[in-house]
Design an enzyme around this catalytic site. Structure first.
Site, PDB file in Angstrom:
ATOM      1  CE  LYS A   1      -3.262   2.566   2.963  1.00  0.00           C
ATOM      2  NZ  LYS A   1      -4.143   2.561   4.164  1.00  0.00           N
TER       3      LYS A   1
ATOM      4  CE  LYS B   1      -6.505   8.876   7.780  1.00  0.00           C
ATOM      5  NZ  LYS B   1      -7.087   7.759   8.533  1.00  0.00           N
TER       6      LYS B   1
ATOM      7  CG  ASP C   1      -1.931   5.255   4.711  1.00  0.00           C
ATOM      8  OD1 ASP C   1      -1.744   4.258   5.432  1.00  0.00           O
ATOM      9  OD2 ASP C   1      -3.027   5.512   4.173  1.00  0.00           O
TER      10      ASP C   1
ATOM     11  NE  ARG D   1     -10.715  -1.232   4.313  1.00  0.00           N
ATOM     12  CZ  ARG D   1     -11.239  -1.402   5.518  1.00  0.00           C
ATOM     13  NH1 ARG D   1     -12.345  -2.100   5.664  1.00  0.00           N
ATOM     14  NH2 ARG D   1     -10.657  -0.876   6.593  1.00  0.00           N
TER      15      ARG D   1
HETATM   16  N1  BES Z   1      -4.210   4.619   6.755  1.00  0.00           N
HETATM   17  C1  BES Z   1      -5.287   4.344   7.613  1.00  0.00           C
HETATM   18  C2  BES Z   1      -4.937   3.367   8.734  1.00  0.00           C
HETATM   19  C3  BES Z   1      -3.935   3.833   9.755  1.00  0.00           C
HETATM   20  C4  BES Z   1      -4.369   4.389  10.949  1.00  0.00           C
HETATM   21  C5  BES Z   1      -2.596   3.658   9.555  1.00  0.00           C
HETATM   22  C6  BES Z   1      -3.449   4.779  11.892  1.00  0.00           C
HETATM   23  C7  BES Z   1      -1.671   4.051  10.511  1.00  0.00           C
HETATM   24  C8  BES Z   1      -2.100   4.606  11.674  1.00  0.00           C
HETATM   25  C9  BES Z   1      -6.446   3.733   6.829  1.00  0.00           C
HETATM   26  O1  BES Z   1      -6.565   4.103   5.516  1.00  0.00           O
HETATM   27  C10 BES Z   1      -7.702   4.152   7.520  1.00  0.00           C
HETATM   28  O2  BES Z   1      -7.954   5.303   7.555  1.00  0.00           O
HETATM   29  N2  BES Z   1      -8.419   3.178   8.055  1.00  0.00           N
HETATM   30  C11 BES Z   1      -9.603   3.442   8.781  1.00  0.00           C
HETATM   31  C12 BES Z   1     -10.637   2.414   8.360  1.00  0.00           C
HETATM   32  C13 BES Z   1     -12.009   2.743   8.793  1.00  0.00           C
HETATM   33  C14 BES Z   1     -12.542   3.939   8.025  1.00  0.00           C
HETATM   34  C15 BES Z   1     -12.892   1.540   8.535  1.00  0.00           C
HETATM   35  C16 BES Z   1      -9.303   3.340  10.255  1.00  0.00           C
HETATM   36  O3  BES Z   1      -8.478   2.514  10.644  1.00  0.00           O
HETATM   37  O4  BES Z   1      -9.858   4.095  11.027  1.00  0.00           O
HETATM   38 ZN    ZN Z   2      -4.759   4.686   4.580  1.00  0.00          ZN
HETATM   39 ZN    ZN Z   3      -7.684   5.899   5.252  1.00  0.00          ZN
END
Ligand code: BES
Ligand code: ZN
Ligand code: ZN
Length: 463
Positions: A227, A239, A250, A313
């Site tokens: 990724k 966010k 990321d 994903r």
């Molecule tokens: N890149 C983030 C995940 C992440 C969070 C990586 C903290 C490193 C540190 C990912 O794309 C994301 O935002 N995931 C969400 C998924 C949710 C919307 C279902 C998450 O983990 O909150």
């Molecule tokens: Zn992400």
């Molecule tokens: Zn994300």
């Protein structure tokens, strides 16, 4: 990077400006500086001016303790002015290798954006009785880790998808491996509509970087997918401010798979390895993809988008599809996929998911032997039901707030064809890839998570 030189002399006879000696669990009686150390109430480390010796306490002589202590010792030299040091390398091959890696990785620092560059006087480390092949391997792995760390630490305005592609091309040229970059037109031809949707609102065009290393005697083909979100703002499901900071990291999975293939090429392993990096930026704008959209993935499965922050994903679904066309014997993806994985395992461990229990266990023990922390997380049908969609084949988020790391893994699993289900592993490196403090052999920021574990995996399973 520091230079490590092996001298075939006794430790005592090596002439150096300074030295490092390990102390096992505070046993100082036999040491030359015993009295001073007693006076100083020696606990963790002490530098003795008169003998120019740094003493480092290790609880045990285990490889994990030695590796970490070596990194700590080298960091202490940042405040000393010596150009070289002799290092008391103890133990067998495994311990020695751990010490070398601790030395090299502990010396890393990132000062790209500082006007005053850190001046580290130390240039060379002398060791004795260490096999040249161990030094070579440590150098190669550390070089990869340095590259990954620096790429991940590079800010999103600099490290765009095109920048990652440029670095990958240059590195591939040096390592004499192939590098193909698929631009927007080619991604359209490949029908990578999920990836393209995520990328749409960014002014930086996405790309997929495909690197290939093939040894003439290769028996196994291992494909890594990473990724490579050069920035994850969350998209329209934006966010919160505090959570957006650090999202330059990321791209850690993408950078890791670049580091892994370079290390394997430099080690000259008899294997075929591919690394596929989905390099994309997730932004907002009038043309952004939206919650409520339905995307048709490269595999043909339709995806209901309910949250644009679950973008990794989507990118991986298309990259995994592309990767399966390469007919891998093993298929491994690395991604900073979920915050839930960090909540579940803590910041220092990665999650291992997949359908093949034996393969997961093997990865877990190889990772842990390599000095990386990884834990298995298990799929189940009840969690799987949470990503069902009423209007498409699958939904990009779970209908429950619990088990987010696993439901993300299960989502990826939906894009793995039956014949590859047992060959696939998903590594969620969201925790250890980027930590805003020094820990183990890692400095503030990017760690290069996944490199050590996956190289060991290829060494073992690539035969
Ligand atoms: N890149 C983030 C995940 C992440 C969070 C990586 C903290 C490193 C540190 C990912 O794309 C994301 O935002 N995931 C969400 C998924 C949710 C919307 C279902 C998450 O983990 O909150
Ligand atoms: Zn992400
Ligand atoms: Zn994300």
């Amino acid at each position: 990077m520091l230079k490590i030189t092996n001298l075939n002399q006794d430790f005592k006879e090596i002439k150096a400006q300074s030295r490092v000696i390990f102390v096992e669990n505070l046993q100082i009686k036999h040491l030359d500086d015993c009295e001073i150390l007693e006076e100083l109430n020696f606990k963790e480390s002490a530098y003795i001016q008169s003998s120019k010796t740094l003493y480092i306490n290790v609880k045990t002589l285990s490889v994990d303790d030695l590796r970490e202590a070596s990194a700590k010792a080298i960091r202490a030299f940042k405040n000393l002015k010596f150009e070289n040091v002799k290092f008391d390398v103890v133990g067998g091959e495994e311990e020695q290798y751990g010490i070398l890696l601790g030395i090299l990785c502990g010396a890393y620092s990132f000062d790209k954006y500082k006007s005053e560059k850190s001046s580290f006087a130390l240039k060379e480390v002398f060791v004795c009785g260490v096999q040249e092949k161990l030094i070579e391997k440590a150098n190669i792995i550390a070089q990869s880790i340095y590259l990954v760390r620096s790429l991940v630490n590079t800010i999103p305005n600099d490290a765009t998808p095109a920048y990652l592609a440029e670095v990958a091309k240059q590195e591939a040229l040096q390592a004499k491996i192939e590098c193909k970059v698929l631009g927007v037109e080619e991604l359209r031809e490949e029908k990578m509509e999920a990836l393209l949707a995520v990328a749409r609102a960014s002014s930086h065009k996405p790309c997929v970087i495909h690197l290939t290393y093939k040894h003439p005697n290769a028996k196994k083909r291992i494909v890594f997918v990473g990724k490579g979100l050069t920035y994850d703002s969350g998209g329209l499901s934006l966010k919160p401010a505090d959570y957006m900071v650090t999202m330059k990291a990321d791209k850690s999975g993408g950078c890791a798979v670049l580091g892994i293939i370079l290390a394997i090429a430099k080690l000259g392993l008899e294997v075929e390895v591919h690394s596929v990096i989905g390099a994309v930026e997730n932004m907002i704008g009038g043309n952004a993809y939206k919650p409520d959209d339905v995307l048709i993935s490269r595999e043909g499965k339709s995806i209901e988008v309910r949250n644009t922050d679950a973008e990794g994903r989507l990118v991986l679904a298309d990259c995994l599809s592309y990767a399966q066309d390469l007919k891998p014997d093993y298929l491994i993806d690395l991604a900073t996929l979920t915050g839930a994985c960090v909540v579940g395992l803590g910041e220092y461990s990665s999650g291992i998911m997949g359908y093949n229990e034996e393969l997961k266990s093997e990865m877990e023990s190889l990772a842990n032997q390599s000095g990386e922390l990884m834990n298995k997380l298990h799929f189940n049908k009840h969690l799987k039901a949470l990503i069902d969609s009423k209007i498409a084949d699958v939904c990009n988020i779970s209908s429950s707030r619990y088990g987010g790391a696993i439901t993300a893994g299960l989502f990826l699993g939906e894009f793995i064809r039956e014949e590859y289900k047992d060959k696939w592993l998903h590594l969620d490196i969201a925790g250890p890839a980027y930590v805003e403090r020094e820990w183990d052999i890692n400095s503030y920021g990017a760690s290069g998570a996944g490199v050590r574990a996956c190289v060991e995996f290829v060494i073992k399973k690539g035969k």
